[in-house]
Scaffold this active site. Sequence first.
Site, PDB file in Angstrom:
ATOM      1  N   THR A 102       1.026  -1.373  -0.400  1.00 48.39           N
ATOM      2  CA  THR A 102       0.023   0.034  -0.134  1.00 48.39           C
ATOM      3  C   THR A 102       1.275   1.280  -0.017  1.00 48.39           C
ATOM      4  O   THR A 102       0.317   2.724  -0.562  1.00 48.39           O
ATOM      5  CB  THR A 102      -1.030  -0.247   1.261  1.00 48.39           C
ATOM      6  OG1 THR A 102      -1.632  -1.334   0.827  1.00 48.39           O
ATOM      7  CG2 THR A 102      -1.352   1.501   1.400  1.00 48.39           C
ATOM      8  N   SER A 141      -7.247  -0.747  -6.543  1.00 46.80           N
ATOM      9  CA  SER A 141      -6.351  -1.135  -4.512  1.00 46.80           C
ATOM     10  C   SER A 141      -5.495  -1.398  -5.209  1.00 46.80           C
ATOM     11  O   SER A 141      -4.510  -1.670  -6.050  1.00 46.80           O
ATOM     12  CB  SER A 141      -7.274  -2.370  -4.818  1.00 46.80           C
ATOM     13  OG  SER A 141      -7.218  -3.065  -3.889  1.00 46.80           O
ATOM     14  N   THR A 142      -4.035  -1.636  -4.045  1.00 47.38           N
ATOM     15  CA  THR A 142      -2.980  -1.773  -3.935  1.00 47.38           C
ATOM     16  C   THR A 142      -2.998  -3.487  -4.861  1.00 47.38           C
ATOM     17  O   THR A 142      -2.335  -3.760  -5.333  1.00 47.38           O
ATOM     18  CB  THR A 142      -2.634  -1.235  -2.176  1.00 47.38           C
ATOM     19  OG1 THR A 142      -2.008  -0.415  -2.634  1.00 47.38           O
ATOM     20  CG2 THR A 142      -1.209  -2.209  -2.808  1.00 47.38           C
ATOM     21  N   ASN A 143      -4.164  -4.171  -3.984  1.00 48.01           N
ATOM     22  CA  ASN A 143      -3.814  -5.406  -4.134  1.00 48.01           C
ATOM     23  C   ASN A 143      -4.137  -5.692  -5.733  1.00 48.01           C
ATOM     24  O   ASN A 143      -3.857  -6.777  -5.965  1.00 48.01           O
ATOM     25  CB  ASN A 143      -5.141  -5.704  -3.943  1.00 48.01           C
ATOM     26  CG  ASN A 143      -4.950  -5.614  -2.252  1.00 48.01           C
ATOM     27  OD1 ASN A 143      -4.269  -4.998  -1.851  1.00 48.01           O
ATOM     28  ND2 ASN A 143      -6.191  -5.938  -1.158  1.00 48.01           N
ATOM     29  N   THR A 188      35.262 -38.162 -12.870  1.00 53.05           N
ATOM     30  CA  THR A 188      34.001 -37.975 -12.832  1.00 53.05           C
ATOM     31  C   THR A 188      34.618 -38.174 -10.294  1.00 53.05           C
ATOM     32  O   THR A 188      35.426 -39.583 -10.634  1.00 53.05           O
ATOM     33  CB  THR A 188      33.609 -39.694 -12.886  1.00 53.05           C
ATOM     34  OG1 THR A 188      33.866 -40.750 -12.406  1.00 53.05           O
ATOM     35  CG2 THR A 188      32.880 -39.144 -13.620  1.00 53.05           C
ATOM     36  N   SER A 319      47.109 -12.769  -1.392  1.00 52.29           N
ATOM     37  CA  SER A 319      47.095 -12.549  -0.418  1.00 52.29           C
ATOM     38  C   SER A 319      48.227 -11.295   0.411  1.00 52.29           C
ATOM     39  O   SER A 319      49.294 -11.096  -0.482  1.00 52.29           O
ATOM     40  CB  SER A 319      48.159 -13.959  -0.209  1.00 52.29           C
ATOM     41  OG  SER A 319      48.277 -13.721   0.631  1.00 52.29           O
ATOM     42  N   SER A 320      47.888 -11.139   1.804  1.00 55.15           N
ATOM     43  CA  SER A 320      48.667 -10.217   2.270  1.00 55.15           C
ATOM     44  C   SER A 320      50.071 -10.228   2.548  1.00 55.15           C
ATOM     45  O   SER A 320      50.706  -9.439   3.023  1.00 55.15           O
ATOM     46  CB  SER A 320      47.596  -9.216   3.423  1.00 55.15           C
ATOM     47  OG  SER A 320      47.596 -10.503   4.260  1.00 55.15           O
ATOM     48  N   LYS A 325      50.512 -14.933  -4.924  1.00 56.11           N
ATOM     49  CA  LYS A 325      49.871 -15.269  -4.743  1.00 56.11           C
ATOM     50  C   LYS A 325      48.379 -14.542  -5.438  1.00 56.11           C
ATOM     51  O   LYS A 325      48.085 -13.736  -5.286  1.00 56.11           O
ATOM     52  CB  LYS A 325      48.974 -16.369  -3.936  1.00 56.11           C
ATOM     53  CG  LYS A 325      48.349 -16.790  -3.581  1.00 56.11           C
ATOM     54  CD  LYS A 325      47.772 -16.968  -1.725  1.00 56.11           C
ATOM     55  CE  LYS A 325      46.505 -18.351  -1.543  1.00 56.11           C
ATOM     56  NZ  LYS A 325      45.325 -18.175  -2.013  1.00 56.11           N
TER      57      LYS A 325
END
Length: 472
Positions: A102, A141-143, A188, A319-320, A325
């Site tokens: 609404t 209507s909102t509906n 697999t 990587s830090s 990497k």
Amino acid sequence: MGGVRIEHDFLGEMVIPADIYYGIQTYRALENFKISGISISTLTYFIKGLACVKKAAALANTQLGVLEKNKCEAICKACDEILAGKLHDQFPLDVFQGGAGTSCNMNANEVIANRALEIMGYKKGQYEYCHPNNDVNCSQSTNDAYPTALRIALYAQLTTFIDDLNYLRTAFEKKARELNDVIKMGRTQLQDAVPMTLGMEFSAFADTVYEDMQRIGEARNLIAEINMGATAIGTGINSPLGYAELVTRYLRDLTGIPVTKASNMVEATSDTGAYVQLSGVLKRCATKISKICNDLRLLSSGPRCGFNEINLPPRQPGSSIMPGKVNPVMPEVMNQICYDIIGKDITVTLAAEAGQLQLNVMEPVIAYSLFSGISRLGAGCHSLVDYCINGITANRERCRDLVYNSIGIVTALNPYLGYETSASLAKEALQSNRSIFDVVFERNLLSKEQIEQILQPENMLYPRKTFSDNKD
């Protein structure tokens, strides 16, 4: 009062800044629903869907004699401005809200009414000349207005999303052609299986995306059934005879979307099954794309201690603490987008189940879950293509070495030596750390020429026509 205006509803009065286009009911919703910080103005398709609904309603109401022509013209002009991308900042409501939509509907009614007033030469808030409820919301209507706008928006967004998926499919097809000659080992359960090509692998990715494009198209068709004209619960109360059919036709003409009037308006007003279906298809799509991303991460794992069959383009240091990497960040972010969509499917399911009697009041969270999920997955497809798939290369020698050293190629000997003998060959080769070729030749089970022909990886990619000639 300078810079403000006074508006009222049946709960009382409020002071509204004079320069804004929304009114008292939107203001109340802003106070009530300070939840996510994400406004419906970010849902561009939805805002335009609301404008389409209001314009179609005005045209139908005028044709049926329940709305004055001058009001209709002003309302339509205001709607056209919204469709052109204007006034979207006047839809500030949170995406999470009570009231079955609404607040969204009234937000649209107020913005359109106040802009229409300006077009007609009046001031904002002079609702006696164009009223949000009486005129902009006439015969609605909102509906029915809210879910119709939602469905129009979803249909349009899904059309774009199918293009996004096709962008991903096309990239996989291109990469499949590029890598079609690269022999590799299929697997697999993460164990050696039989040879294939990287082209086959990427072609399978393309086809699985294409399947989901078809399923999305089917779900989109369900969304095209609307309940416009149902008004409050599906009976059409307060709408003129013939309105539902007429407004549906106007919507079809305005949007180019093949919307159809629901055959049972009471059912259509309360049922949210199409959203559940769409959400399930999105979950399916996300699940399969996430699986593909898992495969890309596995195939590129390494570079020294993993599969290392393909290289993903390096996008950033990984990587830090570990120099050199590089991480598969694009498949990783796509995985996370997919997880979010899978979670949203639960939200949509529970919200759809929570509907009671003639209305489902939980549609706002359904709308947000679907809109945001489609948008993010579509954006993810483009990022994955542009920053990952297009730049993938193959480690050709690595792929071929893995094939020749694999135990799995023993499968090709089954038609010639039988399963039991082939199994013993595989066991001996594995225990002695020798190749299948060497073990077969040592046992003198086949000639060297026969072994070379049977164990040639290229000969394992397709069905054999006959085995008899090679058994002699």
